[in-house]
Each structure stands twice: as C-alpha cells, then as structure tokens.
Scaffold this motif. Structure first.
Motif, PDB file in Angstrom:
ATOM      1  N   ILE B 134       0.857  -1.187   0.000  1.00  0.00           N
ATOM      2  CA  ILE B 134       0.000   0.000   0.000  1.00  0.00           C
ATOM      3  C   ILE B 134       0.891   1.234   0.000  1.00  0.00           C
ATOM      4  O   ILE B 134       1.779   1.367   0.851  1.00  0.00           O
ATOM      5  N   ALA B 135       0.666   2.083  -0.991  1.00  0.00           N
ATOM      6  CA  ALA B 135       1.486   3.287  -1.100  1.00  0.00           C
ATOM      7  C   ALA B 135       1.025   4.316  -0.082  1.00  0.00           C
ATOM      8  O   ALA B 135      -0.141   4.344   0.306  1.00  0.00           O
ATOM      9  N   HIS B 136       1.977   5.142   0.285  1.00  0.00           N
ATOM     10  CA  HIS B 136       1.660   6.156   1.302  1.00  0.00           C
ATOM     11  C   HIS B 136       0.537   7.072   0.851  1.00  0.00           C
ATOM     12  O   HIS B 136      -0.367   7.384   1.604  1.00  0.00           O
ATOM     13  N   ASP B 137       0.635   7.496  -0.470  1.00  0.00           N
ATOM     14  CA  ASP B 137      -0.358   8.499  -0.887  1.00  0.00           C
ATOM     15  C   ASP B 137      -1.718   7.870  -1.182  1.00  0.00           C
ATOM     16  O   ASP B 137      -2.665   8.552  -1.518  1.00  0.00           O
ATOM     17  N   GLU B 138      -1.775   6.548  -1.065  1.00  0.00           N
ATOM     18  CA  GLU B 138      -3.050   5.876  -1.256  1.00  0.00           C
ATOM     19  C   GLU B 138      -3.886   5.947   0.019  1.00  0.00           C
ATOM     20  O   GLU B 138      -5.081   5.712   0.019  1.00  0.00           O
ATOM     21  N   ILE B 139      -3.194   6.216   1.104  1.00  0.00           N
ATOM     22  CA  ILE B 139      -3.867   6.194   2.400  1.00  0.00           C
ATOM     23  C   ILE B 139      -4.476   7.557   2.707  1.00  0.00           C
ATOM     24  O   ILE B 139      -3.778   8.565   2.763  1.00  0.00           O
ATOM     25  N   GLN B 140      -5.768   7.555   2.859  1.00  0.00           N
ATOM     26  CA  GLN B 140      -6.417   8.814   3.231  1.00  0.00           C
ATOM     27  C   GLN B 140      -6.665   8.792   4.736  1.00  0.00           C
ATOM     28  O   GLN B 140      -7.188   7.821   5.259  1.00  0.00           O
ATOM     29  N   SER B 141      -6.295   9.858   5.337  1.00  0.00           N
ATOM     30  CA  SER B 141      -6.571   9.880   6.775  1.00  0.00           C
ATOM     31  C   SER B 141      -7.767  10.779   7.054  1.00  0.00           C
ATOM     32  O   SER B 141      -7.694  11.705   7.848  1.00  0.00           O
ATOM     33  N   ASN B 142      -8.828  10.479   6.326  1.00  0.00           N
ATOM     34  CA  ASN B 142     -10.039  11.258   6.514  1.00  0.00           C
ATOM     35  C   ASN B 142     -10.821  10.686   7.687  1.00  0.00           C
ATOM     36  O   ASN B 142     -11.411   9.616   7.596  1.00  0.00           O
ATOM     37  N   HIS B 143     -10.800  11.385   8.767  1.00  0.00           N
ATOM     38  CA  HIS B 143     -11.353  10.774   9.968  1.00  0.00           C
ATOM     39  C   HIS B 143     -12.863  10.839  10.052  1.00  0.00           C
ATOM     40  O   HIS B 143     -13.448  10.286  10.959  1.00  0.00           O
ATOM     41  N   THR B 144     -13.486  11.501   9.086  1.00  0.00           N
ATOM     42  CA  THR B 144     -14.943  11.463   9.139  1.00  0.00           C
ATOM     43  C   THR B 144     -15.436  10.109   8.647  1.00  0.00           C
ATOM     44  O   THR B 144     -16.493   9.640   9.044  1.00  0.00           O
ATOM     45  N   ILE B 145     -14.633   9.462   7.782  1.00  0.00           N
ATOM     46  CA  ILE B 145     -15.022   8.118   7.345  1.00  0.00           C
ATOM     47  C   ILE B 145     -14.807   7.130   8.479  1.00  0.00           C
ATOM     48  O   ILE B 145     -15.566   6.212   8.690  1.00  0.00           O
ATOM     49  N   LEU B 146     -13.726   7.380   9.201  1.00  0.00           N
ATOM     50  CA  LEU B 146     -13.337   6.430  10.244  1.00  0.00           C
ATOM     51  C   LEU B 146     -13.788   6.895  11.614  1.00  0.00           C
ATOM     52  O   LEU B 146     -13.126   6.645  12.604  1.00  0.00           O
ATOM     53  N   TYR B 147     -14.919   7.585  11.640  1.00  0.00           N
ATOM     54  CA  TYR B 147     -15.328   8.192  12.907  1.00  0.00           C
ATOM     55  C   TYR B 147     -15.413   7.187  14.054  1.00  0.00           C
ATOM     56  O   TYR B 147     -15.259   7.536  15.205  1.00  0.00           O
ATOM     57  N   SER B 148     -15.673   5.907  13.715  1.00  0.00           N
ATOM     58  CA  SER B 148     -15.892   4.965  14.810  1.00  0.00           C
ATOM     59  C   SER B 148     -14.593   4.452  15.428  1.00  0.00           C
ATOM     60  O   SER B 148     -14.614   3.729  16.402  1.00  0.00           O
TER      61      SER B 148
END
Lengths: 758, 180
Positions: B134-148
């Motif tokens: 998994i490439a670094h720029d593939e990782i989104q750290s959008n925490h609204t998706i991962l709110y849980s």
C-alpha cells in the motif's frame, strides 16, 4: 566508536559491582572494629582495608574516576602510616573513614554508565579534606609504602588462596568461581521450573497406557466368554464360511496378542521414562534452587548500618549480634522478609529499648542488646528470633489501647490471656506508642510483617517480659517448595488453586450448611464459616446446586472462608507462568500453568479471592442483585429457541444435547426444506445449520432466509466439516453470522458463539 | 595512396559504428521499471466484515489457534491466553476494543501475532487475506469516514476500504494494559 562506548559501559558496570563489594566490605570491617576495638584487631582491620582500597584504586583508575582514585590513595597513605607505626585507628578516624566509604558508595552508585559521570563528588571531596585534616599523622614523609604493599599482596595472591575476599585477585580464575549476573541465573532457574511439565507428561503417558490396557483387557475378557459360541455357530454354517470364520478368529487372536505385547513393552518403557524424567527434573530443580541460596549473613552489614544509624539518632547504645548467619536461605525468600526484619529491628530500638537514662534507672547496663539468632528446624525451615533486652511489652497498655480502640470490651480484655493480647499487636491500626515517629508508631507495620511472613508460608509469634525484653520469633521456609495445585472446575473451566492455600476440602452435603444472618455458612470443625461461590467472585456461571459443590476451606488463622467450586478433579505439580503482556495484573488470577493434559489453566490468587469474598459477604445486596441478574439471564436462555438443521442424525443429537445442557430449547430439522417449513411455524432465536444436506443445502437455506423471509435478521451459524476458505467465503456471502468447522469442534466454543449471538 | 586508404578505413569504421549504434537504438527497449510510489508492505486481515492492514514490520507471524484459555475478570477485548511454542501470548479481539457493533463471529482459527519491541499480542481475525503493498499516498486519513475508530490508533483508509492500523500507538502496554 560505538563498540568502544559499549565496552566502556560494560567496564563501568563491572566497576560498579566491584566497587560496591569493596566498599561494603570496608564498612563491614570498620563496623566490626568499632564494636571490638583493640590494637590487634586494628591491625587486622587495616590489612583488610588496605587491600580493599588498593583494589578499588586500581579499578577506578581503569574507568577514569580520578577522584575516587585519589581518595583511595589518600586513605591508603593514612592507613599505611598507622600500620607501620603499629598504632590503633582512633574512633574519630574510623568514623571519618566510614563516612568517606558511604560517600564513595553513593558516588559509585551515581555513576552514569553511558557518560561515566558521577555526582556527589563535592561531598566526597569535602569529607576527604575534613578527614585528612583530622588524621593525626600527616603524610609528610616522601616514601612509597604502597609499592611495598603491592608486592606483599601479590605474594599472597597465590592460587591456593581460598579466601572470599580474594575475589578481585587473579586467583579467582583458578579457584573456579565465576561471576554470573543474578538475572541470568534467575532466568535459567525459571526455565528449569517449567520442566515440571515434562514430569506431568510422563505421568500422563503412563496413565493413558494403563487406560488402553484396561480397554483391551475388557475386550479380551468379553471375547473369551463369547468365543465358544461363535465357534459353535461357525460349525453349524457351511464349510467355506466356517473356514473364513476360523481364519478370522485365529488372525484376531494373534493380533490381540501382538497388541497386548506391544502395549506391555510401551508401558515398561514409559515407566522407565517416567523414572528418568522425574529423577532428572527433580535433581535439576533441587540443584538450581541451591544455586540461588544465600547465607543470611549478607544482611548483616545492612542491619548493622541501620542499627547504627537509628541508635545514633535516638541516642541509644545498641550492640548487635548475629548467630547462625551462615544459614543459607533462598534469595527470594530472603528478599521478601528483609523488610519485615528491618521493621522488627526498628521497632525494637524505637519501642522496645528504653533511653539510656531509663535503663540506668532500672539498673540495666547502658548498652542494650539486639540479638538475631538463626536455627534450622526440621523440614527445611529456619527459626529466626529477634531478641532485645528493652522494656518489654506492657500488657496493661495493650488492654487499655484495645478498649480505647473498641477492639474489645473491658471485661473481655481483662480475661484475655497473653497470646490473645499479643495477637492484637499484629492487627493494623494498633500501636502502643503514643506518638508517631519517623521510624515506627503508625500501627500498620506489624500487620504487614505478619502478612509478608504468612505469604511466605511462615509464621510469627511474640514473647515478652515486662522490663526484660521482647522476642519476636519467625519461622520461615529456607527454600521455595515446588508448588502444588488443586484442579477445580467452575463453569466448565478448569482452574488451579494452590494447595498451600487450602486448609481442607469437603463436600458441602457432608456438612451442615445454612443461612445465618442472611449469609450462607457451613460448619467446619467447630466454627461457622461463610460460604462463597468461586463462580460469583470470578463472574462466571454457576452450574450446580450448593449441595453438590465442594468447599475449599481457605484463609488465614481466625478467618477461614469456604470457597465453593463445582468439582475437584485432582492435584498436580504446577509451574506458574505470569500472565503475558498486556495483562499486568488481573484480579483473582496469579498466572497460568500447564495441566497434565497439555491444556492451559488459570491459577487462582487466593488472597484476592479472599478479600473479594469479604467484600461480597459484606455487600449482600450487590451479590443478590448479581445473582438475580444472572438468574434472569439464565431464564432468558431457557426461553431461547434454536433450530438445528443437519441431515446426519449423530450430529443432530450431539448438537441438541450440547445446547440443551446449556438451557436452550432445541428443535431439529432434517434438511433445508424441513427447516424452512419449521421456521414458518414458530419463532426461533437462532438457526444452526449444516452445509451439505439433501433437498436444500445450508447455504441455499441461508440465502433464502436472508432474501425472502420476514425473519431475515435471525442469526445463523453454519456448522460443517468443510474447512476450505471457499466455503467460508460462500458462507459470508450468503449471510451466515458465524461459521463453525466441525474438525475443531469444541463444546465450549460453540456455546460461546451462541451466547455471543443471542 | 596509403593515406587515402587510411582515410577510407577510418570513414568505414565511423559508418560501421553509426550503423551499429542505430541498430542498438532499435533493439534497445526502454527499461520498463514499474513506477512504485513510496509505500510499505502490509498484512491484511478481515474482522467483522472490515479489512484491516498492519505494517509488516510489526507483524510477527500468522498462527492457527487451537485453544485459548479464557481469563476471568478481564475486559471483553481480552479473549484469553494461548501458548505459542511454550511461551504465553495474550489474544485480543479488536472488535471489542474498537466497539464495532458487528455481531458476527466467524469461526476462523487464524490469529496474527503482533510484535512491537518487547510487546507481543495475538489478534483474532476472521481471515488473514495476505500481504499487500500500500502506497503512502493511497492512504487517506479522513477521519470522518473512520469516525468509529480512535484517531490515534488508525492511520487511515485506502481506496479498497482497508483500514490501516497504527501499530506503534495501538500495540503498546499503556493502551491495552489490564492492571487491576
């Protein structure tokens, strides 16, 4: 560079250990000189001191600690002066030297391994200057006595020298001693203790072999009974058949014969293996435990220092003697009861020994005595007595205090005997000293002392005569015993309770149990003992009525508690491993151990359980509420309906039995279609289905339920013999809630799964 | 004459070189070095219908769990203890730690052993999918998706909805410790 750094680090570490040893020896010699002054002793002491300081000087030069080197140099020259002049060391000088040694010790301890920096140098410097100015003889003459000394020492350091103090000399190589860090040794000992499992396995093998033999024995007996009949029947039948049968019978007999012979051979070899394993393991364990035995006298210096400090502070004159210091005791045990002993010594000086004035008034010598005496008593236990010739314990004071604290009524106090009153001393919050001092008087000390000693499996008693002194007597084991544990069953789980904590085990139905003041109690001996379910304490489910339970009587002295378990299955040797990270401390659980069967089992922390038992007991409402909640949950289970679908009658019955024994209502269906019909007639809470079935497979059924029915949210467990990934995936796709593979079928696992789902 | 010959020789050599060069140009294929964006290898596992990824540097091994000793009086996320070649390892169920409201209990017997320095635990999984880059720029750290999920324990999510764990923050004693 980093290699050098690493090397320096190691060097400094070694220096720290060595220097500590030397300095401890120095303070030891000084103390003994202080106690027993005289010219001859003084000269002997100077010899020892010179040797210590000289080696210390050499090693501190190696790690570049110039200050310590210089101090050693100066001290040496003072000592050499005294030596050559054959004069005594004055008390002032020994005092100064003692202080210098202490300062050096703290300086050595502050040594930073990475940078080689120390702190406390200023203090040491000042002390040194003070000591030098006070030392009567000034090192004026320009001669080199040290080199003389070096020569002498080298002469002495012959390989035959067996003196412990010669450790630092080259001789250590040829005497065959080796310095191994305690941590490494401990690790090896710990590993060795796990070998207990090898013993258990050997035992288990033999039992298994016996079982096999008895099964085979049953078969042969049965066969011999039936054999004539079979032969008769064979006679009646046709010639060809008769031959076949006779042939089979012969084959069978020779086969069984061979089997029995093999089994017998196996048994013999298992027996031999068992003997060898037991001998090897026991021998290793015993030797390894001896490795960590240490003579009690290692504590002597510590005690002397403490006594010296406290008695100076309190302006009391105390003489300390130790008898039987050569007695060897396991390091762990020694470590555990070091603190209690220090506490008792402090107590003696603070509470026991009177001030010098008071002593003179009573006509006692100004100098008081504290004696520690060690004597081995039978079965690996040692009795340690700490005796002072102080004021003794005033029974009247205890009574008064007890009444004041409302521990007992005045009448009861009056009729109590000595030992009953002394036992009050070990209760927390009891102190007869009116004021709280730095050292003692808070009244928790003796309670902790007693707890620690009892934890070690020892006991403590006290004896005293008013005006003459007090003796505390401790009896502790000298070595750690192999731990035995009782295996008990609670909620289908096997738990291990240390045998040492159990006073007795009895069936509840064999004794009188009833409710007294809202608490279940049982009569044990002549007393009423509160009963507590281990299941309640561990928050597990209770499977049996208390009549069928086994009560383990645990708890110290006057407060036994009956801990109820469903069943006791045996007793075995255990080597407890602490729980792995991140389980730093789990209430009620000490660790885990391997059972004979090779399974893991949790080891109960009886102390925790007992304190929880007291809490539960005093909080009956909470217990009742918990029970009620559990009962409710239980009755909930009873009304839960499960449909089991499987085309194999064996699986069906098996599943039905397991589920019903856990209070679920179970109905069965033969195949997918049958199940589909049944699901429409009744409401079920859970469906358990096989995959491969005629008419409609488990997957089809699941899919149909998820897509077509009104009860699409029912949890579905798919049980099957297929273990392939594909099937699991299909299972997930069609909407199974859980997937269970028959090959790793375990009763409790299925029930856990069911419980988690409904 | 000889001068001329030498000249001609030199000319032919130059021509030859040119031809060879041209041929070499034609033959040479561009070195197709696939472009790999900076990234890391991850062990991907399934849990409660979600996919999780753990940096391979922190993944010790995948084991088949035979039996687990449940330890009473522990929080729900502690499943129990198992013996891995003679030493004990705590088994953890991240579903309870992350409060995932998924009730499925898939009967997978595979656990992923995580190692962070001296700290070691085994994670129950529904399935270990395998290794994935998994490439670094593939990782989104959008925490609204991962709110849980707690922010600090998850470093992000990729396009395949794989949740990337943050082992240094999650797998340490202070976070998972049971000390009663």
């Amino acid at each position: 560079m980093s290699v050098d750094l690493e090397f320096l680090k190691k060097l400094r570490e070694a220096f720290q250990i060595e220097a500590t040893e030397h300095l401890e020896e120095v303070s030891g010699s000084l103390l003994s000189l202080e106690k027993d002054p005289g010219l001859a002793q003084s000269q002997a002491c100077i010899e020892k001191l010179l040797r210590n300081f000289h080696s210390l000087k050499g090693s501190s030069r190696a790690v570049n600690l110039g200050l310590i080197e210089r101090v050693c140099q100066e001290v040496e020259s003072i000592l050499v002066e005294h030596k050559s002049a054959s004069t005594e060391l004055s008390t002032d000088l020994t005092d100064d030297l003692y202080k210098v040694a202490c300062a050096m010790l703290s300086c050595v301890h502050s040594l930073d391994l990475a940078s080689g920096k120390t702190s406390g140098e200023n203090e040491l410097e000042q002390l040194l200057v003070g000591a030098l100015s006070r030392a009567s003889a000034s090192p004026s003459e320009e001669r080199n006595p040290i080199s003389d000394y070096v020569l002498k020492e080298e002469e002495k350091a012959s390989p035959t020298e067996n003196d412990v103090k010669g450790k630092h000399s080259l001789a250590s190589l040829s005497t065959g001693t080796m310095r191994v860090s305690v941590d490494r040794m401990e690790e090896i000992v710990k590993r060795l203790e796990e070998l207990v499992y090898a013993k258990l396995v050997a035992d288990q093998r033999l039992t298994d072999c016996d079982d096999l033999q008895s099964i085979l024995g049953k078969w042969t007996r049965q066969w011999h009974r039936i054999r004539p009949e079979v032969e008769n029947e064979a006679q009646k039948s046709g010639h060809k058949q008769k031959n076949y049968i006779q042939e089979f019978i012969d084959l069978h007999d020779s086969f069984i014969g061979r089997l029995q012979e093999k089994l017998l051979n196996l048994e013999t070899s298992f027996q031999q293996e068992k003997r060898i394993t037991h001998n090897l393991v026991d021998g290793l364990l015993e030797k390894s435990r001896e490795l960590t035995m240490t003579p009690f006298s290692v504590l002597q210096d510590l005690f002397e220092r403490i006594i010296r400090d406290i008695s100076k502070q309190q302006k009391k004159e105390v003489k300390f003697t130790l008898n039987g210091g050569e007695t060897e005791i396991d390091r762990h045990i020694l470590d555990e009861f070091k603190e209690p002993l220090i506490h008792l010594i402090r107590n003696s000086i603070d509470h026991g020994i009177e001030s010098t004035n008071d002593r003179e008034k009573c006509g006692k010598p100004a100098q008081s005595n504290i004696r520690i005496n060690l004597a081995m008593i039978d079965s690996g236990k040692v009795e340690i007595s700490i005796k002072d010739d102080g004021g003794g314990i005033d029974l009247e004071k205890i009574k008064e205090r007890a009444v004041n604290l409302r521990m007992m009524t005045a009448e009861k106090a009056a009729e109590s005997n000595e030992q009953q009153l002394y036992s009050l001393l070990f209760r927390s919050s009891f102190s007869t000293k009116d004021e709280v001092s730095d050292i003692s008087g808070r009244g928790i000390g003796l309670a902790i002392v007693k707890e620690t000693i009892e934890k070690l499996g020892g006991q403590i008693e006290v004896d005293s005569k008013l005006g003459e002194g007090t003796t505390f007597r401790l009896i502790v084991p000298v070595r750690r015993a192999t731990m035995f544990g009782v295996t008990a069953v609670v909620d289908n789980q096997t738990l291990v309770v240390p045998t040492s904590a159990i006073r007795s085990a009895i069936r509840v139905r064999d004794c009188d149990s009833r409710i007294v003041q809202g608490r279940w109690t049982l009569t044990f001996g002549e007393r009423l003992v509160p009963m507590v379910w281990l299941a309640d304490i561990l928050d597990l489910d209770n499977k049996v009525d208390h009549e069928e339970a086994v009560a383990l009587i645990c708890g110290k002295g006057d407060y036994p508690v009956a801990i109820l378990v469903e069943e006791v299955t045996g007793e075995q040797e255990v080597a407890v491993s602490p729980l792995p990270t991140p389980l730093s401390r789990v209430r009620h659980i000490t660790g885990a151990t391997l059972l004979k069967t090779g399974d893991l089992a949790a080891v109960i922390n009886v102390n925790d359980v007992l304190s929880s038992a007291h809490l539960l007991g005093s909080n009956q409402d909470a217990l009742e509420a918990r029970r009620a909640r559990k009962a409710k949950a239980g009755s909930g289970a009873a009304t839960k309906k499960i449909l089991v679908t499987d085309d194999s009658i064996t699986s069906r019955v098996l599943l039905k039995n397991i589920l019903e024994s856990n209070d679920y209502q179970v109905e069965v269906a033969n195949d997918g279609e049958d199940a589909w019909q049944k699901l429409h007639t009744k409401r079920f809470d859970l469906l358990i289905t096989d995959v491969e079935m005629p008419k409609m497979s488990g997957f089809e059924l699941t899919k149909k339920i998820r897509t077509e029915s009104t009860f699409s949210d029912i949890p579905i467990i798919v049980v099957t013999s297929l273990a392939s990934l594909e099937d699991r995936k299909t299972g997930v796709e069609v909407g199974a809630s859980a997937y269970f593979v028959k090959s790793n079928f375990e009763k409790s696992n299925l029930i856990d799964m069911v419980k988690r789902l409904i | 004459m000889s001068e001329y010959l030498a000249h001609e020789d030199a000319g032919r050599k130059a021509l030859e070189r040119n031809i060879l060069k041209h041929r070499a140009m034609l033959l040479a294929r561009p070195t197709e070095k696939p472009f790999t964006p900076p990234g890391k290898q991850y062990v991907v596992f399934e849990l409660a219908k979600e996919k999780f990824a753990c940096d391979i540097a922190f993944s010790d091994e995948v084991i088949v769990v035979k039996s687990i000793l449940t330890i009473p009086c522990t929080p729900q996320y502690i499943v129990g203890v198992l013996s891995l070649r003679g030493s004990l390892v705590t088994v953890i169920d991240l579903r309870y730690f992350f409060n995932m409201q998924e009730k499925t209990v898939l009967g997978s017997d595979r656990a992923l052993v995580i190692k962070n320095g001296d700290f070691r635990v085994a994670l129950l999984t529904d399935d270990v999918v395998g290794l994935q880059y998994i490439a670094h720029d593939e990782i989104q750290s959008n925490h609204t998706i991962l709110y849980s999920f707690p922010k600090e324990h998850v470093s992000g999510i990729n396009n395949e909805r794989t949740i990337i764990l943050n082992p240094p923050s999650l797998f340490k004693r202070e976070i998972l410790e049971v000390n009663q």
